[in-house]
Design an enzyme around this catalytic site. Structure first.
Site, short mmCIF file in Angstrom:
data_model
loop_
_atom_site.label_atom_id
_atom_site.label_comp_id
_atom_site.label_asym_id
_atom_site.label_seq_id
_atom_site.Cartn_x
_atom_site.Cartn_y
_atom_site.Cartn_z
CB SER A 119 -1.08 0.16 1.76
OG SER A 119 -0.26 -0.46 2.79
CG HIS A 140 -3.88 -1.22 -2.66
ND1 HIS A 140 -3.93 0.10 -2.36
CD2 HIS A 140 -3.18 -2.30 -1.61
CE1 HIS A 140 -4.62 0.33 -1.26
NE2 HIS A 140 -3.58 -0.63 -0.62
CD GLU A 152 -5.22 2.74 -6.11
OE1 GLU A 152 -5.40 3.55 -5.06
OE2 GLU A 152 -4.94 1.43 -4.08
CG ASN A 190 -4.31 4.27 1.40
OD1 ASN A 190 -5.19 4.23 1.45
ND2 ASN A 190 -3.15 3.17 1.15
N1 CAA Z 1 -19.49 -13.48 3.37
C1 CAA Z 1 -20.52 -13.10 2.65
N2 CAA Z 1 -21.11 -11.58 2.37
C2 CAA Z 1 -20.93 -11.36 3.66
C3 CAA Z 1 -20.32 -11.99 5.18
C4 CAA Z 1 -19.46 -12.91 4.71
N3 CAA Z 1 -19.08 -13.87 5.28
N4 CAA Z 1 -19.84 -11.10 6.04
C5 CAA Z 1 -20.52 -9.92 5.92
N5 CAA Z 1 -21.33 -10.01 4.04
C6 CAA Z 1 -22.26 -8.85 3.16
C7 CAA Z 1 -23.72 -8.20 4.55
O1 CAA Z 1 -24.07 -9.75 4.62
C8 CAA Z 1 -23.57 -7.16 4.45
O2 CAA Z 1 -24.39 -6.89 2.81
P1 CAA Z 1 -25.33 -6.43 2.12
O3 CAA Z 1 -24.69 -5.06 2.15
O4 CAA Z 1 -25.42 -6.67 0.83
O5 CAA Z 1 -26.25 -6.52 3.11
C9 CAA Z 1 -21.98 -6.28 3.30
O6 CAA Z 1 -20.87 -7.42 3.45
C10 CAA Z 1 -21.18 -5.46 4.87
O7 CAA Z 1 -21.50 -6.59 6.00
P2 CAA Z 1 -22.06 -5.77 7.48
O8 CAA Z 1 -23.62 -5.15 7.30
O9 CAA Z 1 -21.77 -7.13 8.46
O10 CAA Z 1 -21.05 -5.70 7.58
P3 CAA Z 1 -21.29 -3.52 7.46
O11 CAA Z 1 -22.52 -3.39 7.02
O12 CAA Z 1 -21.29 -2.80 8.69
O13 CAA Z 1 -19.84 -3.44 6.75
C11 CAA Z 1 -17.93 -2.93 6.72
C12 CAA Z 1 -18.80 -4.03 7.06
C13 CAA Z 1 -17.67 -3.50 4.45
C14 CAA Z 1 -16.55 -3.37 6.22
C15 CAA Z 1 -17.61 -1.54 6.23
O14 CAA Z 1 -17.77 -0.58 7.59
C16 CAA Z 1 -17.02 -0.52 5.18
O15 CAA Z 1 -16.97 -0.62 4.22
N6 CAA Z 1 -16.27 -0.43 5.90
C17 CAA Z 1 -15.24 0.65 5.30
C18 CAA Z 1 -14.06 -0.24 4.67
C19 CAA Z 1 -12.21 0.80 4.23
O16 CAA Z 1 -12.86 2.12 4.13
N7 CAA Z 1 -12.33 0.05 4.15
C20 CAA Z 1 -10.19 0.35 3.57
C21 CAA Z 1 -9.45 0.60 4.18
S1 CAA Z 1 -7.93 0.80 3.24
C22 CAA Z 1 -7.50 0.07 3.01
O17 CAA Z 1 -7.69 -1.07 3.35
C23 CAA Z 1 -6.24 0.30 2.33
C24 CAA Z 1 -4.48 0.14 2.88
O18 CAA Z 1 -3.93 0.24 2.01
C25 CAA Z 1 -4.61 0.50 4.27
#
Ligand code: CAA
Length: 284
Positions: A119, A140, A152, A190
């Site tokens: 990243s 990424h 990405e 990022n």
């Molecule tokens: N299998 C299949 N689907 C699943 C699942 C599983 N085990 N667990 C959850 N899901 C599905 C849910 O059913 C739900 O689907 P729908 O929207 O169709 O209902 C969806 O995934 C979301 O799950 P949850 O409802 O359980 O959880 P949530 O709504 O609280 O979302 C999250 C969780 C997706 C993490 C959300 O909070 C989110 O998008 N957060 C931000 C994450 C983010 O910004 N990530 C990037 C970080 S930066 C990075 O990674 C890069 C780096 O270089 C640092």
């Protein structure tokens, strides 16, 4: 070029998620970790995600079984010898990555494409550490890998057109939405996300509001899935600090300078969810 067999180096949070999506897309996938215990933990995470998915009605039993049937683990690099494409998701350390690529080059074919999920490190520098800088790029993923749609695709200065096109099509075949990002610190996401997170910490240090109110403000006011402090704890404070330092080193702009509180929290071991405490407390 046709990709049939995929290797993943590292079975941590990102590596296990990447291996899972590759296997789910039908690729024969081999994930390699340095120790059996790390491998067991990572593969256990994949199994749990799939089981939870079945319980939630989001994953079919057939899809779970297909994914697990396509996925295997190994501790020897040699197990990756037939891979057409290898995605590296090991520790963010240039020397460790160099050593791993050198070991991999001893066993794979000349056609094999190497990709890094880094990243923050420079893709051109990583490519230059291999004997295949034209068959090297960045791919990424975002956490949690099986749920986040974006990937990405990063071209090193040396990445060939063929490699870029193959990798872009490969990302699409995983069911992801790829975008093309430049080989600059932070790529696209990022580059915009990290200064926002750092600014939230600075604002909090300056008394803008409570953690809860700032998080609630951004979540409900902007429709973000998580407020900045929940997201910082989710990503890991050490990871954010590391990326911020690399961005600051390259751009020399105050927006990328890690705030004093972030540094001190990392020094204190308050790394977020993974350590049980970050801006918030986790677990019992
Ligand atoms: N299998 C299949 N689907 C699943 C699942 C599983 N085990 N667990 C959850 N899901 C599905 C849910 O059913 C739900 O689907 P729908 O929207 O169709 O209902 C969806 O995934 C979301 O799950 P949850 O409802 O359980 O959880 P949530 O709504 O609280 O979302 C999250 C969780 C997706 C993490 C959300 O909070 C989110 O998008 N957060 C931000 C994450 C983010 O910004 N990530 C990037 C970080 S930066 C990075 O990674 C890069 C780096 O270089 C640092």
């Amino acid at each position: 070029m046709q990709i049939k067999t995929v290797g993943v180096l590292g079975c941590g949070l990102m590596g296990s998620g990447i291996a899972q999506v590759c296997a789910a897309a039908g690729y024969k996938t081999i994930v390699r970790e340095v120790e059996q215990s790390f491998l067991d933990k990572g593969l256990g995470r994949v199994r749990k995600f799939l089981e939870d998915g079945v319980a939630k009605g989001k994953v079919t039993v057939e899809a779970r079984d297909k994914t697990l049937a396509h996925l295997s683990g190994a501790t020897a690099v040699d197990a990756l010898k037939d891979c057409d494409l290898v995605i590296e998701a090991i520790i963010e350390n240039l020397d460790e990555k160099r050593k791993t690529y050198a070991a991999l080059e001893q066993v794979v074919g000349t056609h094999t494409i190497f990709l890094s999920n880094t990243s923050s490190l420079c893709i051109t520098e990583l490519a230059a550490a291999t004997a295949r800088p034209d068959r090297f790029g960045g791919l990424h993923f975002f956490n949690p890998v099986p749920l986040m749609k974006l990937v990405e695709v990063i071209r090193a200065l040396t990445t060939s057109d063929d490699t870029y096109q193959t990798v872009f099509a490969f990302a699409q075949s995983l069911g992801k939405e790829p975008i093309t990002a430049p080989d600059r610190p932070g790529f696209i996401v990022n580059r915009l996300l990290v200064p926002y997170l750092l600014d939230a910490i600075r604002a909090y240090e300056n008394g803008l509001g409570t953690l809860e109110d700032i998080d609630k403000g951004m979540k409900l006011g902007c429709g973000y899935p998580m407020g900045p402090f929940t997201l910082l704890d989710f990503v890991g404070l050490d990871t954010t600090y590391y990326i911020a330092n690399i961005m600051f080193e390259e751009f020399r702009e105050p927006a990328y300078a890690p705030p004093p509180l972030l540094k001190r929290m990392v020094l204190a071991g308050r790394l977020g969810r993974k350590s049980g405490q970050g801006f918030y407390l986790y677990g019992s």
